[in-house]
Scaffold this motif. Structure first.
Motif, short mmCIF file in Angstrom:
data_model
loop_
_atom_site.label_atom_id
_atom_site.label_comp_id
_atom_site.label_asym_id
_atom_site.label_seq_id
_atom_site.Cartn_x
_atom_site.Cartn_y
_atom_site.Cartn_z
N HIS A 22 53.02 85.89 -98.21
CA HIS A 22 53.18 85.04 -97.04
C HIS A 22 52.44 83.71 -97.23
O HIS A 22 52.99 82.63 -96.96
CB HIS A 22 52.63 85.79 -95.81
CG HIS A 22 52.59 84.97 -94.57
ND1 HIS A 22 53.73 84.66 -93.84
CD2 HIS A 22 51.55 84.36 -93.94
CE1 HIS A 22 53.38 83.91 -92.81
NE2 HIS A 22 52.07 83.72 -92.84
N ILE A 23 51.23 83.77 -97.77
CA ILE A 23 50.44 82.55 -98.01
C ILE A 23 51.11 81.69 -99.08
O ILE A 23 51.24 80.48 -98.93
CB ILE A 23 48.99 82.90 -98.44
CG1 ILE A 23 48.26 83.59 -97.29
CG2 ILE A 23 48.24 81.65 -98.89
CD1 ILE A 23 46.94 84.23 -97.69
N ALA A 27 52.46 77.93 -98.83
CA ALA A 27 51.93 76.90 -99.74
C ALA A 27 53.06 76.18 -100.47
O ALA A 27 53.04 74.95 -100.63
CB ALA A 27 50.97 77.54 -100.74
N ARG A 28 54.08 76.92 -100.91
CA ARG A 28 55.22 76.29 -101.58
C ARG A 28 55.88 75.27 -100.67
O ARG A 28 56.26 74.18 -101.10
CB ARG A 28 56.28 77.34 -101.96
CG ARG A 28 55.95 78.10 -103.22
CD ARG A 28 56.98 79.22 -103.42
NE ARG A 28 56.74 79.92 -104.66
CZ ARG A 28 57.27 79.60 -105.84
NH1 ARG A 28 58.10 78.59 -105.94
NH2 ARG A 28 56.97 80.29 -106.92
N ALA A 46 47.82 76.02 -91.48
CA ALA A 46 48.67 75.79 -90.32
C ALA A 46 50.07 76.35 -90.56
O ALA A 46 50.65 77.02 -89.69
CB ALA A 46 48.73 74.29 -90.01
N GLU A 47 50.61 76.10 -91.76
CA GLU A 47 51.95 76.57 -92.08
C GLU A 47 51.99 78.10 -92.09
O GLU A 47 52.98 78.71 -91.65
CB GLU A 47 52.38 76.01 -93.45
CG GLU A 47 53.79 76.35 -93.88
CD GLU A 47 54.85 75.76 -92.97
OE1 GLU A 47 54.73 74.58 -92.61
OE2 GLU A 47 55.79 76.50 -92.60
N LEU A 55 42.55 83.02 -94.60
CA LEU A 55 43.25 82.59 -95.81
C LEU A 55 42.34 82.59 -97.03
O LEU A 55 42.73 83.03 -98.12
CB LEU A 55 43.88 81.20 -95.59
CG LEU A 55 44.88 80.75 -96.65
CD1 LEU A 55 46.09 80.09 -96.02
CD2 LEU A 55 44.25 79.80 -97.64
N TYR A 56 41.10 82.11 -96.83
CA TYR A 56 40.17 82.03 -97.97
C TYR A 56 39.80 83.41 -98.53
O TYR A 56 39.34 83.52 -99.65
CB TYR A 56 38.90 81.25 -97.58
CG TYR A 56 39.07 79.74 -97.68
CD1 TYR A 56 38.57 79.05 -98.79
CD2 TYR A 56 39.72 79.01 -96.69
CE1 TYR A 56 38.72 77.68 -98.90
CE2 TYR A 56 39.88 77.64 -96.78
CZ TYR A 56 39.38 76.97 -97.89
OH TYR A 56 39.53 75.62 -98.00
N ARG A 57 40.01 84.46 -97.70
CA ARG A 57 39.74 85.79 -98.24
C ARG A 57 40.72 86.15 -99.36
O ARG A 57 40.42 86.90 -100.27
CB ARG A 57 39.86 86.85 -97.13
CG ARG A 57 38.50 87.47 -96.84
CD ARG A 57 38.65 88.49 -95.76
NE ARG A 57 39.32 87.86 -94.60
CZ ARG A 57 39.61 88.49 -93.48
NH1 ARG A 57 39.33 89.76 -93.36
NH2 ARG A 57 40.20 87.87 -92.48
N TYR A 58 41.95 85.61 -99.26
CA TYR A 58 42.96 85.89 -100.28
C TYR A 58 42.92 84.89 -101.42
O TYR A 58 43.05 85.24 -102.58
CB TYR A 58 44.35 85.91 -99.64
CG TYR A 58 44.52 87.02 -98.65
CD1 TYR A 58 44.84 88.30 -99.09
CD2 TYR A 58 44.32 86.81 -97.29
CE1 TYR A 58 44.97 89.36 -98.19
CE2 TYR A 58 44.45 87.85 -96.38
CZ TYR A 58 44.78 89.12 -96.83
OH TYR A 58 44.90 90.15 -95.95
#
Lengths: 207, 207
Positions: A22-23, A27-28, A46-47, A55-58
């Motif tokens: 998903h992230i 990002a793409r 945001a996206e 998010l930073y955990r991944y």
């Protein structure tokens, strides 16, 4: 070169996307819209509709995300190139790989991302070098197949393999771009001309 | 597509560059480095070593500069395409145009600017549309020449001209990119393979 058609991910996997997928998909989209440099982690958050903490955990950094996308591209390229090992005449096998690649690169995100990657490669940035390493692998796979075909006498004995590879890669890049500019044209309509040109380049039997 | 080799401007014109040419050259450098959107008028002033007041007398806005660069590209494309009207077999004439174009597009500024223009075209920005209009002119010139050749029976009667033009333009884009990534390869070494592929695409006599 980009190989992953993000638009087809939901169909391909009927299970819901993992958080990481998903992230990467968000990002793409951000990279294709804003470029690798301009897209920020907050834009990606945001996206993806995620908090920075989540998010930073991944992915601890934008570089980590880019690295993960590059790895996706490497795996997708490898899957696409598997067709090179199929039976049949060399020109047809290369045409099959090219058409699979062109079909995958039709969606706007992948197409725009390809232009971003070209831009990074021409500017010799770290991102560009990462993707050029994947491209070097692709070129190497094609080279091995061409060498085998030449040793079997299937293509011209005096073919300059390095130059032929430059033409094949260049046609790939250029046609991806064209098909993005002409979205109404089905990629499959390119097959007869593409096959004829590849056979002619290689000095191969056009059968 | 970009046709103007800025690196050759000083040699081509032994007279000192006009102020306008000087500004356009600085702007091309800034656009190729930073992109059309990120490059600012102040960056262009700094590159041209001119005050904003002096520069604005020649070009009142970034849009005016981009328009002037587009016009340079249009004229350069037109000069390059003049080779299409030379005598000789169609595949050779097209190969000549392509090689002139590829040789002109070798310098880093022009090559990077081309990628910027592609990016603008794919995103359908105003800048992209301006350059796509030039490209439509180029495509139209090729189309007329192909139609004449077909009516003379010089190329395949059943050639899909539109599709053939997509291949020709796509090869042009892709090879410009490749030659930027392989700066050590002389463009002229591409001639025999390029000629063979164009003749094969068109169903023309490879003479």
């Amino acid at each position: 070169m980009t190989f992953t058609d993000t638009a087809e991910l939901p169909e391909a996997a009927s299970a819901p996307l993992s958080r990481k997928d998903h992230i990467l998909r968000a990002a793409r989209l951000c990279f294709s819209r804003s470029g690798f440099h301009r897209a920020s982690m907050s834009e990606i958050c945001a996206e993806a509709k995620m908090s920075p903490g989540a998010l930073y955990r991944y992915y601890p950094s934008k570089d980590a995300i880019i690295e993960a996308i590059a790895e996706e591209e490497r795996l997708a390229a490898s899957a696409c190139l598997a067709q090179l090992a199929a039976p049949g005449p060399i020109a047809r096998r290369i045409t099959d790989v090219a058409l699979t690649y062109l079909a995958q690169a039709r969606d706007p995100e992948t197409g725009n991302l390809m232009v971003e990657i070209c831009s990074e490669s021409l500017r010799n940035t770290a991102v560009g070098e990462r993707f050029q390493a994947i491209e070097a692998e692709v070129r190497q796979r094609f080279q091995v197949v061409l060498e085998e075909a030449r040793s079997r006498g299937e293509i011209a004995a005096d073919l300059d393999l390095d130059l032929a590879l430059t033409f094949l890669m260049g046609m790939g890049d250029g046609l991806v771009m064209r098909l993005r500019l002409e979205p109404e044209r089905p990629a499959e309509t390119l097959r007869p001309y593409l096959h004829r040109m590849i056979a002619s380049l290689l000095g191969a039997d056009p059968a």
